[in-house]
Design an enzyme around this catalytic site. Structure first.
Site, PDB file in Angstrom:
ATOM      1  N   ALA A 174       0.820  -1.209   0.000  1.00  0.00           N
ATOM      2  CA  ALA A 174       0.000   0.000   0.000  1.00  0.00           C
ATOM      3  C   ALA A 174       0.854   1.259   0.000  1.00  0.00           C
ATOM      4  CB  ALA A 174      -0.936   0.007   1.213  1.00  0.00           C
ATOM      5  N   GLY A 223       4.186   3.939  -1.233  1.00  0.00           N
ATOM      6  CA  GLY A 223       4.510   4.755  -2.409  1.00  0.00           C
ATOM      7  C   GLY A 223       5.078   3.927  -3.543  1.00  0.00           C
ATOM      8  N   ASN A 265      15.437   0.034   2.146  1.00  0.00           N
ATOM      9  CA  ASN A 265      16.771   0.574   2.426  1.00  0.00           C
ATOM     10  C   ASN A 265      17.114   0.538   3.907  1.00  0.00           C
ATOM     11  OD1 ASN A 265      18.177   1.393   0.071  1.00  0.00           O
ATOM     12  ND2 ASN A 265      16.606   2.950  -0.294  1.00  0.00           N
ATOM     13  N   ASP A 273      19.350   1.892 -10.108  1.00  0.00           N
ATOM     14  CA  ASP A 273      20.634   2.532 -10.431  1.00  0.00           C
ATOM     15  C   ASP A 273      20.969   2.333 -11.912  1.00  0.00           C
ATOM     16  OD1 ASP A 273      21.057   3.322  -7.712  1.00  0.00           O
ATOM     17  OD2 ASP A 273      21.539   1.238  -7.268  1.00  0.00           O
ATOM     18  N   HIS A 280      24.183  -0.084  -3.007  1.00  0.00           N
ATOM     19  CA  HIS A 280      23.094   0.838  -3.334  1.00  0.00           C
ATOM     20  C   HIS A 280      23.022   1.991  -2.328  1.00  0.00           C
ATOM     21  CE1 HIS A 280      19.340   2.447  -4.739  1.00  0.00           C
ATOM     22  NE2 HIS A 280      18.815   2.314  -3.524  1.00  0.00           N
TER      23      HIS A 280
HETATM   24  P1  NAI Z   1       6.162   4.238   2.005  1.00  0.00           P
HETATM   25  O1  NAI Z   1       6.262   4.705   3.394  1.00  0.00           O
HETATM   26  O2  NAI Z   1       5.371   5.029   1.030  1.00  0.00           O
HETATM   27  O3  NAI Z   1       5.575   2.755   1.961  1.00  0.00           O
HETATM   28  C1  NAI Z   1       6.058   1.757   2.805  1.00  0.00           C
HETATM   29  C2  NAI Z   1       4.925   0.789   3.085  1.00  0.00           C
HETATM   30  O4  NAI Z   1       5.446  -0.233   3.931  1.00  0.00           O
HETATM   31  C3  NAI Z   1       3.726   1.423   3.810  1.00  0.00           C
HETATM   32  O5  NAI Z   1       2.539   1.132   3.112  1.00  0.00           O
HETATM   33  C4  NAI Z   1       3.757   0.758   5.183  1.00  0.00           C
HETATM   34  O6  NAI Z   1       2.471   0.544   5.735  1.00  0.00           O
HETATM   35  C5  NAI Z   1       4.428  -0.562   4.849  1.00  0.00           C
HETATM   36  N1  NAI Z   1       4.978  -1.243   6.014  1.00  0.00           N
HETATM   37  C6  NAI Z   1       5.603  -0.734   7.096  1.00  0.00           C
HETATM   38  N2  NAI Z   1       5.918  -1.713   7.970  1.00  0.00           N
HETATM   39  C7  NAI Z   1       5.500  -2.869   7.416  1.00  0.00           C
HETATM   40  C8  NAI Z   1       5.532  -4.215   7.824  1.00  0.00           C
HETATM   41  N3  NAI Z   1       6.065  -4.592   8.989  1.00  0.00           N
HETATM   42  N4  NAI Z   1       5.000  -5.139   6.988  1.00  0.00           N
HETATM   43  C9  NAI Z   1       4.467  -4.786   5.811  1.00  0.00           C
HETATM   44  N5  NAI Z   1       4.405  -3.512   5.373  1.00  0.00           N
HETATM   45  C10 NAI Z   1       4.907  -2.573   6.172  1.00  0.00           C
HETATM   46  O7  NAI Z   1       7.666   4.045   1.457  1.00  0.00           O
HETATM   47  P2  NAI Z   1       8.165   3.831  -0.045  1.00  0.00           P
HETATM   48  O8  NAI Z   1       8.423   5.146  -0.680  1.00  0.00           O
HETATM   49  O9  NAI Z   1       7.252   2.869  -0.711  1.00  0.00           O
HETATM   50  O10 NAI Z   1       9.604   3.171   0.209  1.00  0.00           O
HETATM   51  C11 NAI Z   1       9.717   1.875   0.759  1.00  0.00           C
HETATM   52  C12 NAI Z   1      11.182   1.492   0.957  1.00  0.00           C
HETATM   53  O11 NAI Z   1      11.856   1.380  -0.300  1.00  0.00           O
HETATM   54  C13 NAI Z   1      11.987   2.501   1.763  1.00  0.00           C
HETATM   55  O12 NAI Z   1      12.796   1.810   2.682  1.00  0.00           O
HETATM   56  C14 NAI Z   1      12.849   3.177   0.726  1.00  0.00           C
HETATM   57  O13 NAI Z   1      14.036   3.689   1.266  1.00  0.00           O
HETATM   58  C15 NAI Z   1      13.120   2.025  -0.214  1.00  0.00           C
HETATM   59  N6  NAI Z   1      13.580   2.414  -1.545  1.00  0.00           N
HETATM   60  C16 NAI Z   1      14.495   1.601  -2.161  1.00  0.00           C
HETATM   61  C17 NAI Z   1      14.994   1.900  -3.403  1.00  0.00           C
HETATM   62  C18 NAI Z   1      15.964   0.981  -4.053  1.00  0.00           C
HETATM   63  O14 NAI Z   1      16.505   1.346  -5.106  1.00  0.00           O
HETATM   64  N7  NAI Z   1      16.222  -0.210  -3.549  1.00  0.00           N
HETATM   65  C19 NAI Z   1      14.578   3.124  -4.105  1.00  0.00           C
HETATM   66  C20 NAI Z   1      13.575   3.880  -3.415  1.00  0.00           C
HETATM   67  C21 NAI Z   1      13.118   3.543  -2.168  1.00  0.00           C
END
Ligand code: NAI
Length: 345
Positions: A38, A40, A147, A178, A205
């Site tokens: 759910a 971003g 991350n 990347d 990363h």
């Molecule tokens: P967000 O905050 O919009 O979404 C994260 C989701 O994870 C939320 O819906 C939240 O309810 C859920 N969540 C939290 N704890 C949970 C749990 N225990 N079990 C299941 N779901 C849970 O964040 P966003 O923007 O989606 O980013 C998510 C992660 O991806 C961040 O850690 C971000 O740093 C990382 N990321 C990694 C990239 C990469 O290249 N590997 C690039 C961009 C972001």
């Protein structure tokens, strides 16, 4: 050839129709779970996976708000059936029988934060989710997006090891973004057709651990020293570019979903027997003295089939120096992850 499969990976087909001459079985159909669905990244990633003709079931899991996302996506007239799972009590059913588990759960960066600043929250989230994977689908490909990937991937590896089900060939840190960024920035700078450009990105990363091997760009291109410096820095800081532009509203989500969907599609094509699937990813590795390292790999039915170590041969002096310079930080992040997983046992 290589470019054709790259194109297929970059541009998932919206119309679910088998390519003529495809090496993929037309019956191929896989179950994919997204944990953090759910969020971003999770929402647009769910949409892109729903468009894949290789997916029969899309399992969406989050601690809240996932019912609406699933209801919404389920109205797209593509074959994948969408199922929703809310909270730990439904995690078991979410994971049973899935082929690929994608983990973008956790908090994203705000301006001024490094990826390592997310460690305290995301390390526990990744640990608990991978524990559930161990119990319910230990054979699945696991894609870690949360991350800091340089630490969360080693945490996942330790959890799997502790439970005796670690298969290093099936555990991946997702660094596809990347590569996507490098391809875009190089194509722009050199006026190349975007779809043809492929830059291997190695290391890790975060910041300087992200090392684009510009000298290995295909098709072959030459860069001045200034161009190399400018492009390398931009690729390394591209995530921060987005974090600052979003000004507190989060980090890359749409381009990340695109990149993650490409990695899922590549994994499914590999599972389906396509013999020509290559991606860069952060994995357990022996091509440097570090235990984990991102590099190009060939993917097959059993995960990593081979590591393309040749990318590290014959690099430029600039790249060789950058490779040496990133090792200390990457080593520290890996060790931090391993220590976390072991102290919490
Ligand atoms: P967000 O905050 O919009 O979404 C994260 C989701 O994870 C939320 O819906 C939240 O309810 C859920 N969540 C939290 N704890 C949970 C749990 N225990 N079990 C299941 N779901 C849970 O964040 P966003 O923007 O989606 O980013 C998510 C992660 O991806 C961040 O850690 C971000 O740093 C990382 N990321 C990694 C990239 C990469 O290249 N590997 C690039 C961009 C972001």
């Amino acid at each position: 050839g290589r470019n054709a499969s790259l194109r297929a990976a970059v541009a998932p087909r919206i119309v679910p129709k088998a390519k003529s001459g495809s090496q993929i079985s037309p019956q191929a159909s896989y179950k994919v779970a997204v944990l953090g669905a759910a969020g971003g990244i999770g929402q647009p990633l769910g949409l892109l996976i729903k468009m894949s003709p290789l997916v029969s079931e899309l399992h969406l899991y989050d601690i809240a708000n996932v019912k609406g996302v699933a209801a919404d996506l389920s109205h797209c007239n593509t074959p994948a059936q969408v199922l929703d799972f809310t909270g730990p009590s439904e995690l078991v059913n979410c994971l049973k029988g899935v082929d690929v588990v994608v983990i973008p759960a956790g908090v994203p960066r705000k301006p001024g934060m490094t990826r390592d600043d997310l460690f305290n929250i995301n390390a526990s989230i990744v640990k608990s989710l991978v524990e559930a994977v161990v119990d319910n689908c230990p054979e699945a490909f696991i894609h870690i997006i949360s991350n800091p990937v340089n630490s969360t991937l080693p945490i996942a590896a330790e959890v799997l090891k502790q439970k005796g089900v670690y298969n290093p060939k099936k555990l991946f840190g997702v660094t596809t973004l990347d590569v996507v960024r490098a391809n875009t920035f190089v194509a722009e700078k050199k006026n190349l057709k975007l779809i043809d450009v492929d830059v291997p990105v190695v290391g890790g990363h975060a910041g300087i651990t992200i090392l684009p091997l510009l000298s290995k760009t295909r098709p072959a291109v030459t860069f001045t020293d200034e161009e190399t410096e400018e492009l390398t820095k931009r690729i390394q800081n591209a995530g921060t570019e987005v974090v600052e532009a979003k000004a507190g509203a989060g980090s890359a989500t749409l381009s990340m979903a695109y990149a993650a969907a490409r990695f899922v599609e590549s994994s499914l094509r590999a599972l389906a027997g396509d013999p020509d699937v290559y991606e860069c990813t952060f994995i357990q590795s022996e091509i440097t003295d570090l235990p984990f390292f991102a590099s190009r790999v060939k993917l097959g039915k059993n995960g990593v089939e081979s590591v393309i170590s040749a990318d590290l041969e014959g690099v430029t002096e600039y790249e060789a120096k950058a490779l040496e310079a990133l090792k200390a930080e990457l080593k520290g992040s890996i060790e931090k992850g391993i220590a976390f997983a072991n102290k919490q046992q």
